[in-house]
Design a protein around this motif. Structure first.
Motif, PDB file in Angstrom:
ATOM      1  N   PHE A 287       7.413  -0.822 -16.233  1.00 17.29           N
ATOM      2  CA  PHE A 287       6.392   0.115 -15.659  1.00 17.29           C
ATOM      3  C   PHE A 287       6.989   1.546 -15.793  1.00 17.29           C
ATOM      4  N   THR A 288       5.683   2.424 -15.795  1.00 18.75           N
ATOM      5  CA  THR A 288       5.936   3.784 -16.020  1.00 18.75           C
ATOM      6  C   THR A 288       5.430   4.470 -14.807  1.00 18.75           C
ATOM      7  N   SER A 289       6.142   5.375 -14.033  1.00 20.69           N
ATOM      8  CA  SER A 289       5.602   5.694 -12.863  1.00 20.69           C
ATOM      9  C   SER A 289       6.062   7.001 -12.449  1.00 20.69           C
ATOM     10  N   ALA A 290       5.198   7.999 -11.755  1.00 22.74           N
ATOM     11  CA  ALA A 290       5.478   9.359 -11.273  1.00 22.74           C
ATOM     12  C   ALA A 290       6.456   9.173 -10.007  1.00 22.74           C
ATOM     13  N   PHE A 291       7.538  10.192 -10.285  1.00 28.47           N
ATOM     14  CA  PHE A 291       8.761   9.748  -9.086  1.00 28.47           C
ATOM     15  C   PHE A 291       9.110  11.155  -8.527  1.00 28.47           C
ATOM     16  N   THR A 292       9.116  11.541  -7.501  1.00 25.70           N
ATOM     17  CA  THR A 292       9.576  12.670  -6.904  1.00 25.70           C
ATOM     18  C   THR A 292      11.189  12.523  -6.358  1.00 25.70           C
ATOM     19  N   ASN A 293      12.086  13.036  -7.132  1.00 23.52           N
ATOM     20  CA  ASN A 293      13.507  12.954  -6.798  1.00 23.52           C
ATOM     21  C   ASN A 293      13.720  13.334  -5.485  1.00 23.52           C
ATOM     22  N   PRO A 294      14.085  12.727  -4.426  1.00 21.89           N
ATOM     23  CA  PRO A 294      14.307  13.280  -2.885  1.00 21.89           C
ATOM     24  C   PRO A 294      15.534  14.157  -2.761  1.00 21.89           C
ATOM     25  N   LEU A 295      16.555  14.248  -3.683  1.00 21.08           N
ATOM     26  CA  LEU A 295      17.563  15.079  -3.793  1.00 21.08           C
ATOM     27  C   LEU A 295      17.201  16.423  -4.316  1.00 21.08           C
ATOM     28  N   THR A 296      16.380  16.592  -5.297  1.00 18.81           N
ATOM     29  CA  THR A 296      15.964  17.904  -5.792  1.00 18.81           C
ATOM     30  C   THR A 296      14.687  18.171  -5.540  1.00 18.81           C
ATOM     31  N   GLY A 297      13.947  17.448  -5.321  1.00 15.34           N
ATOM     32  CA  GLY A 297      12.408  17.761  -5.144  1.00 15.34           C
ATOM     33  C   GLY A 297      11.779  17.805  -6.446  1.00 15.34           C
ATOM     34  N   HIS A 298      12.289  17.468  -7.483  1.00 14.71           N
ATOM     35  CA  HIS A 298      11.679  17.837  -8.660  1.00 14.71           C
ATOM     36  C   HIS A 298      10.735  16.399  -9.029  1.00 14.71           C
ATOM     37  N   LYS A 299       9.567  16.766  -9.703  1.00 11.68           N
ATOM     38  CA  LYS A 299       8.589  15.569 -10.112  1.00 11.68           C
ATOM     39  C   LYS A 299       9.413  15.382 -11.437  1.00 11.68           C
ATOM     40  N   GLU A 300       9.309  14.007 -11.525  1.00 17.02           N
ATOM     41  CA  GLU A 300       9.888  13.006 -12.699  1.00 17.02           C
ATOM     42  C   GLU A 300       9.081  11.936 -13.049  1.00 17.02           C
ATOM     43  N   LEU A 301       9.346  11.557 -14.429  1.00 18.60           N
ATOM     44  CA  LEU A 301       8.629  10.295 -14.644  1.00 18.60           C
ATOM     45  C   LEU A 301       9.771   9.260 -14.858  1.00 18.60           C
ATOM     46  N   LEU A 302       9.627   8.104 -14.596  1.00 20.23           N
ATOM     47  CA  LEU A 302      10.553   6.856 -14.470  1.00 20.23           C
ATOM     48  C   LEU A 302      10.136   5.670 -15.303  1.00 20.23           C
ATOM     49  N   SER A 303      10.688   5.435 -16.340  1.00 21.52           N
ATOM     50  CA  SER A 303      10.215   4.337 -17.276  1.00 21.52           C
ATOM     51  C   SER A 303      11.396   3.109 -17.022  1.00 21.52           C
ATOM     52  N   TYR A 304      10.646   2.014 -16.355  1.00 23.22           N
ATOM     53  CA  TYR A 304      11.775   0.787 -15.875  1.00 23.22           C
ATOM     54  C   TYR A 304      11.496  -0.137 -16.943  1.00 23.22           C
ATOM     55  N   HIS A 305      12.781  -0.968 -17.183  1.00 22.54           N
ATOM     56  CA  HIS A 305      12.456  -2.195 -17.813  1.00 22.54           C
ATOM     57  C   HIS A 305      13.752  -2.971 -17.487  1.00 22.54           C
ATOM     58  N   HIS A 306      13.108  -4.316 -17.248  1.00 21.87           N
ATOM     59  CA  HIS A 306      14.089  -5.520 -16.883  1.00 21.87           C
ATOM     60  C   HIS A 306      14.255  -6.525 -17.612  1.00 21.87           C
ATOM     61  N   SER A 307      15.448  -6.927 -17.756  1.00 18.67           N
ATOM     62  CA  SER A 307      15.890  -8.057 -18.811  1.00 18.67           C
ATOM     63  C   SER A 307      15.864  -9.362 -17.894  1.00 18.67           C
ATOM     64  N   SER A 308      15.231 -10.521 -17.969  1.00 20.46           N
ATOM     65  CA  SER A 308      15.411 -11.606 -17.263  1.00 20.46           C
ATOM     66  C   SER A 308      16.523 -12.405 -17.699  1.00 20.46           C
ATOM     67  N   PHE A 309      16.975 -12.084 -19.068  1.00 20.13           N
ATOM     68  CA  PHE A 309      17.955 -12.775 -19.802  1.00 20.13           C
ATOM     69  C   PHE A 309      19.653 -12.350 -19.193  1.00 20.13           C
ATOM     70  N   THR A 310      19.600 -11.025 -19.125  1.00 19.10           N
ATOM     71  CA  THR A 310      20.861 -10.521 -18.736  1.00 19.10           C
ATOM     72  C   THR A 310      20.687 -10.059 -17.106  1.00 19.10           C
ATOM     73  N   GLY A 311      19.532 -10.188 -16.662  1.00 18.09           N
ATOM     74  CA  GLY A 311      19.508  -9.536 -15.248  1.00 18.09           C
ATOM     75  C   GLY A 311      19.722  -8.146 -14.935  1.00 18.09           C
ATOM     76  N   TRP A 312      19.664  -7.274 -16.315  1.00 19.03           N
ATOM     77  CA  TRP A 312      19.983  -6.099 -16.200  1.00 19.03           C
ATOM     78  C   TRP A 312      18.788  -5.162 -16.053  1.00 19.03           C
ATOM     79  N   ASN A 313      18.758  -3.919 -15.645  1.00 23.23           N
ATOM     80  CA  ASN A 313      17.610  -3.076 -15.286  1.00 23.23           C
ATOM     81  C   ASN A 313      17.918  -1.549 -16.173  1.00 23.23           C
ATOM     82  N   THR A 314      17.072  -1.191 -17.228  1.00 24.61           N
ATOM     83  CA  THR A 314      17.279  -0.075 -17.842  1.00 24.61           C
ATOM     84  C   THR A 314      16.193   1.003 -17.374  1.00 24.61           C
ATOM     85  N   VAL A 315      16.602   2.076 -16.828  1.00 25.24           N
ATOM     86  CA  VAL A 315      15.651   3.180 -16.360  1.00 25.24           C
ATOM     87  C   VAL A 315      15.817   4.442 -17.159  1.00 25.24           C
TER      88      VAL A 315
END
Length: 634
Positions: A287-315
């Motif tokens: 998924f790709t979603s808007a996200f507000t960084n709680p540490l900096t307060g900056h607006k960011e876009l976050l693109s998330y990808h999950h691999s069921s084969f490795t169990g790893w997540n790429t953001v």
């Protein structure tokens, strides 16, 4: 009957009730409305397209990185499966282990070289493992571990050696886990670092599987090892090409961060938590979603990808400002271009409205703006209107005839006033010349009595320069020039009085080119010298010029006895009389030079002229003159 007001005031709204304003307003309103609608529609459509392209690019980059990482892990997995399911490997490995056991039970004299079965089994096993890895060598290293604490390597490291299970952090997990494969986090690999020319320590990652025989009995462990930089090559390449843009995070489902190495978990905790909440509620693999960084307060876009084969997540994490910077540049360009086109269109509407109403406006403005100065300077229009309308052309012709008669009368009046003013200035200047000459000759006479021959020569040279200056026909001179000849005058007197006379100049740099009436400062210095020498020496004279509140001022002060109360009252009364009558003072050799300066200031600067006489609190007299700076001088 209603009374008719004779006032000339016009309500503000009536000023805009004319044909040109109405036409211009109508045309401009139509242009602004239509153009604004078109620009907003174009901007909305284009900005949506740019935003979608930017978001798609972010998603594609994240997907590509996740797929390339998964591809590297699949290569490792394929190699481990090739070993796992190869009967040849199983048989050769069992034979190799059996030969080792048999060889160990039959001691051999080390002094006698002879062929051994374990050595032959090792060679055959190495050939089979090399074939299992493949000719393209998708992985760097393969290890087979038995449960008798021996390990056999194939790849860069082809050694056979013992290992201690207790020193292998992965051993217990691999032996006791029900998982078909276990992937370890990146660790510094001292062994594989030996085979890289770089001085940096190399990280590696391993994939482990239990190795079973044909009866599905575990007989060892398969480890497929790969350099960390190769597994994360897509991420590293992307960060190299985009050093200041996106941040990349790779972590396991357990929250263990794989990239970046040695990352501070607190910096990425919010991203991992947010992705976990999204997966927990909607269970999306990407998924790709808007996200507000709680540490900096900056607006960011976050693109998330999950691999069921490795169990790893790429953001992929990117600031909205950076991701949408092309959109912002497009917006600025669109606004500037739109404003330019809009201004150009409004200018065209103005030209069109003015062209339609030009004949009427020309007559109206000519009558409304007529001034006596315009008549005197000849700036009133004399060309025919040629509007194509006879009535307007006749009206304009009559106005031109009236203007011509008024201009003739005004020219005569202005000429008379100009001649009068010039005569006054020349007369006042003429008064100052003999006055200065008389005082200087008196000084030379006194010096001659004192037999100051060398000083008289020097004074005569200075006198020659000063007389050349005062005899010039320029009524206004730069202040720098006036001060130069004032300094010469002080030098002349300094030759006579020597160390008894001290003087100083404090002049603002910006005033040196100020145009002032000639001989406006020297008489003030002469006055200060005349009355200042009534006291005991040393005699101090200070000339200061500065700027305050857009006005220039020059003050001349001395350390003499100052003005008496009677003198100040008498001079003040005379200045008021001159201000009322505007008559020129008669310059007598015994005085009245100050009044000459006052009237010349008044004639040159008008009401903005400044002329003040006062006594200094420290003692002595202070005379201050000044005027308003022109726009050019400011």
């Amino acid at each position: 009957m209603k009374a008719i007001s004779g006032g000339t005031g016009t309500p503000m709204w009536n000023k805009f009730r004319n044909i040109q304003t109405i036409l211009f307003s109508t045309y401009s309103l139509i242009i602004i409305v239509v153009f604004t609608i078109l620009v907003l529609w174009f901007y909305t459509w284009t900005s949506d397209l740019l935003r979608k392209n930017a978001t798609d690019s972010l998603e594609n980059n994240g997907k590509s990185m996740q797929e390339q990482i998964e591809s590297e892990i699949r290569k490792m997995n394929d190699v481990s499966l090739n070993v796992m399911y190869s009967n040849l490997v199983k048989n050769r490995f069992k034979q190799y282990l059996s030969d080792i056991d048999n060889g160990a039970s039959e001691p051999v004299d080390p002094a006698i070289p002879q062929a051994s079965e374990p050595l032959e089994s090792a060679k055959e096993l190495a050939e089979i493992l090399t074939a299992a890895i493949g000719p393209s060598r998708p992985v760097e290293q393969l290890y087979l571990y038995d449960f008798k604490n021996k390990v056999y390597g194939n790849g860069f490291d082809n050694r056979e050696r013992y290992y201690d299970p207790k020193k292998k952090f992965w051993y217990d997990e691999v032996v006791s886990s029900d998982a078909t494969k276990i992937i370890t986090p990146p660790v510094i690999d001292e062994e594989m670092s030996k085979y890289i020319s770089s001085r940096d320590k190399q990280y590696s990652m391993s994939l482990f599987r239990l190795f079973y025989d044909t009866y599905n009995v575990p007989i060892g462990i398969v480890e497929v090892k790969q350099y960390y930089n190769r597994i994360m090559r897509s991420v590293l390449d992307y960060k190299r090409d985009n050093p200041d843009q996106e941040s990349v995070l790779v972590y396991t489902d357990a929250g263990e961060i794989l990239y970046p190495l040695e990352a501070n978990a607190e910096d990425y905790e919010a991203y991992i938590q947010y992705a976990g909440e999204r997966r927990g509620s909607e269970a999306p693999d990407r998924f790709t979603s808007a996200f507000t960084n709680p540490l900096t307060g900056h607006k960011e876009l976050l693109s998330y990808h999950h691999s069921s084969f490795t169990g790893w997540n790429t953001v992929l994490i990117v600031s909205e400002n950076k991701l949408l910077s092309p959109l912002f540049r497009f917006a600025r360009t669109t606004v500037l271009v739109a404003l330019f086109i809009l201004l150009f269109a409004i200018a065209l509407s103005y030209v069109a409205a003015k062209r339609i109403t030009y004949p009427i406006l020309k007559i109206h403005r000519a009558i409304r703006n007529i001034r006596l100065d315009d008549l005197g300077s000849g700036r009133v229009a004399t060309q025919e209107l040629n509007s194509g309308l006879n009535e307007l052309d006749q009206l304009h012709g009559s106005f031109l005839q009236m203007s011509a008669r008024l201009r003739q009368s005004m020219d005569e009046l202005l000429l008379s006033q100009s001649q009068e003013l010039q005569s006054k200035l020349v007369a006042l200047q003429t008064q100052m010349n003999p006055h200065f000459l008389y005082n200087t000759l008196a000084t030379i006479s006194a010096m001659a009595e004192e037999k100051m021959n060398e000083e008289i020569v020097a004074m005569s040279e200075n006198m020659s320069d000063i007389l050349r200056y005062i005899s010039s026909d320029q009524p206004l001179v730069p202040l720098e020039t006036e001060l130069l000849y004032t300094a010469k005058y002080l030098e002349v007197n300094g030759l006579r009085h020597r160390s008894k006379l001290m003087y100083e100049f404090e002049i603002a740099e910006r005033l040196k080119r100020l145009q002032v009436p000639k001989l406006i400062v020297q008489p003030l210095v002469e006055n200060a010298l005349k009355f200042g020498t009534l006291e005991k020496p040393p005699w101090r004279i200070r000339i200061k010029a500065d700027v305050a509140d857009h006005r220039w001022r020059i003050s001349v002060s001395d350390n003499g006895p100052g003005f008496s109360e009677d003198s100040l009252a008498r001079l003040d009364q005379k200045i008021r009389e001159l201000g009322r009558s505007n008559e020129m003072p008669v310059l007598q050799l015994g005085g009245m030079g100050l009044l000459n300066i006052y009237i010349r200031l008044k004639l040159t600067y008008g009401d903005s002229a400044r002329f003040e006489l006062a006594n200094s609190p420290e003692g002595g007299a202070v005379i201050t003159i000044g005027g308003k700076l022109s726009n050019k001088e400011e």
